[in-house]
Motif scaffolding. Structure first.
Motif, PDB file in Angstrom:
ATOM      1  N   ILE A 176       0.870  -1.162   0.000  1.00 26.84           N
ATOM      2  CA  ILE A 176       0.000   0.000   0.000  1.00 26.84           C
ATOM      3  C   ILE A 176       0.916   1.224   0.000  1.00 26.84           C
ATOM      4  CG2 ILE A 176      -1.846   1.223   1.164  1.00 26.84           C
ATOM      5  CD1 ILE A 176      -2.529  -1.411   2.604  1.00 26.84           C
ATOM      6  N   PHE A 177       0.759   2.064  -1.005  1.00 25.32           N
ATOM      7  CA  PHE A 177       1.651   3.202  -1.192  1.00 25.32           C
ATOM      8  C   PHE A 177       0.892   4.524  -1.162  1.00 25.32           C
ATOM      9  CE2 PHE A 177       3.739  -0.303  -3.391  1.00 25.32           C
ATOM     10  CZ  PHE A 177       5.052  -0.159  -2.987  1.00 25.32           C
ATOM     11  N   ASN A 178       1.627   5.608  -0.880  1.00 31.62           N
ATOM     12  CA  ASN A 178       1.108   6.953  -1.112  1.00 31.62           C
ATOM     13  C   ASN A 178       0.925   7.102  -2.620  1.00 31.62           C
ATOM     14  OD1 ASN A 178       1.495   7.570   1.611  1.00 31.62           O
ATOM     15  ND2 ASN A 178       3.472   8.528   1.245  1.00 31.62           N
ATOM     16  N   LYS A 179      -0.021   7.918  -3.035  1.00 28.11           N
ATOM     17  CA  LYS A 179      -0.278   8.062  -4.471  1.00 28.11           C
ATOM     18  C   LYS A 179       0.905   8.668  -5.228  1.00 28.11           C
ATOM     19  CE  LYS A 179      -2.444  12.555  -4.338  1.00 28.11           C
ATOM     20  NZ  LYS A 179      -3.543  13.354  -4.795  1.00 28.11           N
ATOM     21  N   ASP A 180       1.795   9.388  -4.549  1.00 30.50           N
ATOM     22  CA  ASP A 180       2.918  10.022  -5.230  1.00 30.50           C
ATOM     23  C   ASP A 180       4.159   9.128  -5.330  1.00 30.50           C
ATOM     24  OD1 ASP A 180       3.498  10.093  -2.552  1.00 30.50           O
ATOM     25  OD2 ASP A 180       4.198  12.168  -2.543  1.00 30.50           O
ATOM     26  N   ALA A 181       4.067   7.878  -4.923  1.00 27.67           N
ATOM     27  CA  ALA A 181       5.201   6.949  -4.966  1.00 27.67           C
ATOM     28  C   ALA A 181       5.201   6.173  -6.282  1.00 27.67           C
ATOM     29  CB  ALA A 181       5.151   6.011  -3.773  1.00 27.67           C
ATOM     30  N   LYS A 182       5.062   6.880  -7.378  1.00 26.74           N
ATOM     31  CA  LYS A 182       4.889   6.256  -8.689  1.00 26.74           C
ATOM     32  C   LYS A 182       6.035   5.309  -9.066  1.00 26.74           C
ATOM     33  CE  LYS A 182       2.108  10.080 -10.544  1.00 26.74           C
ATOM     34  NZ  LYS A 182       1.152   9.966  -9.549  1.00 26.74           N
ATOM     35  N   LYS A 183       7.269   5.697  -8.768  1.00 27.31           N
ATOM     36  CA  LYS A 183       8.419   4.864  -9.127  1.00 27.31           C
ATOM     37  C   LYS A 183       8.397   3.547  -8.343  1.00 27.31           C
ATOM     38  CE  LYS A 183      13.299   5.406 -10.116  1.00 27.31           C
ATOM     39  NZ  LYS A 183      14.427   6.324 -10.082  1.00 27.31           N
ATOM     40  N   LEU A 184       8.138   3.622  -7.052  1.00 30.09           N
ATOM     41  CA  LEU A 184       8.068   2.414  -6.228  1.00 30.09           C
ATOM     42  C   LEU A 184       6.904   1.521  -6.641  1.00 30.09           C
ATOM     43  CD1 LEU A 184       8.787   3.930  -2.710  1.00 30.09           C
ATOM     44  CD2 LEU A 184      10.303   2.480  -4.061  1.00 30.09           C
ATOM     45  N   ILE A 231      -1.234  10.114   4.077  1.00 28.75           N
ATOM     46  CA  ILE A 231       0.139  10.195   3.590  1.00 28.75           C
ATOM     47  C   ILE A 231       1.047   9.815   4.750  1.00 28.75           C
ATOM     48  CG2 ILE A 231       1.945  11.715   2.697  1.00 28.75           C
ATOM     49  CD1 ILE A 231      -0.272  13.389   1.433  1.00 28.75           C
ATOM     50  N   THR A 232       2.032   8.976   4.472  1.00 33.21           N
ATOM     51  CA  THR A 232       2.946   8.564   5.525  1.00 33.21           C
ATOM     52  C   THR A 232       4.381   8.541   5.010  1.00 33.21           C
ATOM     53  OG1 THR A 232       3.525   6.833   7.093  1.00 33.21           O
ATOM     54  CG2 THR A 232       2.525   6.126   5.032  1.00 33.21           C
ATOM     55  N   PRO A 233       5.337   8.977   5.836  1.00 31.47           N
ATOM     56  CA  PRO A 233       6.738   8.891   5.451  1.00 31.47           C
ATOM     57  C   PRO A 233       7.373   7.580   5.925  1.00 31.47           C
ATOM     58  CG  PRO A 233       6.569  10.130   7.462  1.00 31.47           C
ATOM     59  CD  PRO A 233       5.152   9.752   7.063  1.00 31.47           C
ATOM     60  N   ALA A 234       6.554   6.606   6.288  1.00 29.34           N
ATOM     61  CA  ALA A 234       7.070   5.365   6.869  1.00 29.34           C
ATOM     62  C   ALA A 234       6.683   4.155   6.029  1.00 29.34           C
ATOM     63  CB  ALA A 234       6.522   5.193   8.281  1.00 29.34           C
ATOM     64  N   SER A 235       7.473   3.099   6.190  1.00 33.21           N
ATOM     65  CA  SER A 235       7.098   1.810   5.626  1.00 33.21           C
ATOM     66  C   SER A 235       7.064   0.808   6.776  1.00 33.21           C
ATOM     67  CB  SER A 235       8.076   1.354   4.542  1.00 33.21           C
ATOM     68  OG  SER A 235       9.334   1.059   5.103  1.00 33.21           O
ATOM     69  N   ILE A 236       6.194  -0.172   6.648  1.00 27.46           N
ATOM     70  CA  ILE A 236       6.031  -1.172   7.701  1.00 27.46           C
ATOM     71  C   ILE A 236       6.101  -2.550   7.059  1.00 27.46           C
ATOM     72  CG2 ILE A 236       4.507  -2.090   9.498  1.00 27.46           C
ATOM     73  CD1 ILE A 236       3.226   0.734   9.610  1.00 27.46           C
ATOM     74  N   ASP A 237       6.973  -3.385   7.574  1.00 30.97           N
ATOM     75  CA  ASP A 237       7.077  -4.776   7.137  1.00 30.97           C
ATOM     76  C   ASP A 237       6.579  -5.646   8.273  1.00 30.97           C
ATOM     77  OD1 ASP A 237       8.375  -4.472   4.541  1.00 30.97           O
ATOM     78  OD2 ASP A 237      10.061  -3.703   5.694  1.00 30.97           O
ATOM     79  N   ILE A 238       5.616  -6.520   7.963  1.00 32.60           N
ATOM     80  CA  ILE A 238       5.017  -7.378   8.980  1.00 32.60           C
ATOM     81  C   ILE A 238       5.350  -8.827   8.654  1.00 32.60           C
ATOM     82  CG2 ILE A 238       2.886  -8.033  10.152  1.00 32.60           C
ATOM     83  CD1 ILE A 238       1.678  -5.399   8.942  1.00 32.60           C
ATOM     84  N   LEU A 239       6.033  -9.482   9.570  1.00 27.82           N
ATOM     85  CA  LEU A 239       6.392 -10.890   9.453  1.00 27.82           C
ATOM     86  C   LEU A 239       5.592 -11.665  10.493  1.00 27.82           C
ATOM     87  CD1 LEU A 239      10.184 -10.172   9.134  1.00 27.82           C
ATOM     88  CD2 LEU A 239       8.639 -10.791   7.288  1.00 27.82           C
ATOM     89  N   SER A 274      12.918  10.309   6.888  1.00 31.87           N
ATOM     90  CA  SER A 274      12.910  11.737   7.179  1.00 31.87           C
ATOM     91  C   SER A 274      14.342  12.236   7.059  1.00 31.87           C
ATOM     92  CB  SER A 274      12.355  11.985   8.584  1.00 31.87           C
ATOM     93  OG  SER A 274      13.147  11.326   9.542  1.00 31.87           O
ATOM     94  N   THR A 275      14.588  13.438   7.520  1.00 31.83           N
ATOM     95  CA  THR A 275      15.937  13.995   7.467  1.00 31.83           C
ATOM     96  C   THR A 275      16.931  13.065   8.150  1.00 31.83           C
ATOM     97  OG1 THR A 275      14.945  16.175   7.559  1.00 31.83           O
ATOM     98  CG2 THR A 275      17.306  16.052   7.940  1.00 31.83           C
ATOM     99  N   GLU A 276      16.529  12.504   9.270  1.00 34.64           N
ATOM    100  CA  GLU A 276      17.334  11.498   9.967  1.00 34.64           C
ATOM    101  C   GLU A 276      16.536  10.185   9.963  1.00 34.64           C
ATOM    102  OE1 GLU A 276      19.083  12.524  13.735  1.00 34.64           O
ATOM    103  OE2 GLU A 276      18.969  14.647  13.249  1.00 34.64           O
ATOM    104  N   PRO A 277      16.741   9.344   8.944  1.00 37.48           N
ATOM    105  CA  PRO A 277      15.971   8.103   8.869  1.00 37.48           C
ATOM    106  C   PRO A 277      16.160   7.233  10.117  1.00 37.48           C
ATOM    107  CG  PRO A 277      17.170   8.487   6.836  1.00 37.48           C
ATOM    108  CD  PRO A 277      17.659   9.495   7.826  1.00 37.48           C
ATOM    109  N   MET A 278      15.099   6.525  10.492  1.00 37.23           N
ATOM    110  CA  MET A 278      15.132   5.650  11.656  1.00 37.23           C
ATOM    111  C   MET A 278      14.459   4.330  11.307  1.00 37.23           C
ATOM    112  SD  MET A 278      14.005   8.141  14.748  1.00 37.23           S
ATOM    113  CE  MET A 278      12.880   9.198  13.860  1.00 37.23           C
ATOM    114  N   VAL A 279      14.907   3.268  11.964  1.00 34.01           N
ATOM    115  CA  VAL A 279      14.274   1.958  11.808  1.00 34.01           C
ATOM    116  C   VAL A 279      14.045   1.384  13.199  1.00 34.01           C
ATOM    117  CG1 VAL A 279      14.557  -0.392  10.936  1.00 34.01           C
ATOM    118  CG2 VAL A 279      15.397   1.549   9.597  1.00 34.01           C
TER     119      VAL A 279
END
Length: 78
Positions: A1-9, A29-37, A47-52
């Motif tokens: 599930i992507f933001n509508k502006d993530a055309k390349k992804l 709109i979200t600046p995050a991605s979530i992987d669920i295992l 963001s400016t300082e990416p975090m995981v």
């Protein structure tokens, strides 16, 4: 599930076998991605300082899976 502006992804993901792609509604709109295992969740914030963050807990993974299913139903097919 992507933001509508993530055309390349979106374009890249659609080419992957068995992949299904959906777009979030305009007001989500979200600046995050979530992987669920099965027993863990990874959250990346771009963001400016990416975090995981990672959580290793089946109950947390199940909870995020419920959120995902709700958002999947509200998103639109590509």
């Amino acid at each position: 599930i992507f933001n509508k502006d993530a055309k390349k992804l979106i374009s890249v993901r659609k080419k992957q076998p068995l992949a299904q792609v959906r777009i979030l509604p305009d007001n989500y709109i979200t600046p995050a991605s979530i992987d669920i295992l099965p027993d863990r969740v990874g959250i990346a914030i771009y963001s400016t300082e990416p975090m995981v963050f990672t959580f290793t807990n089946k109950d947390v993974a199940d909870s995020f899976r419920q959120y995902f299913n709700l958002i999947w139903k509200k998103s639109k097919k590509v």
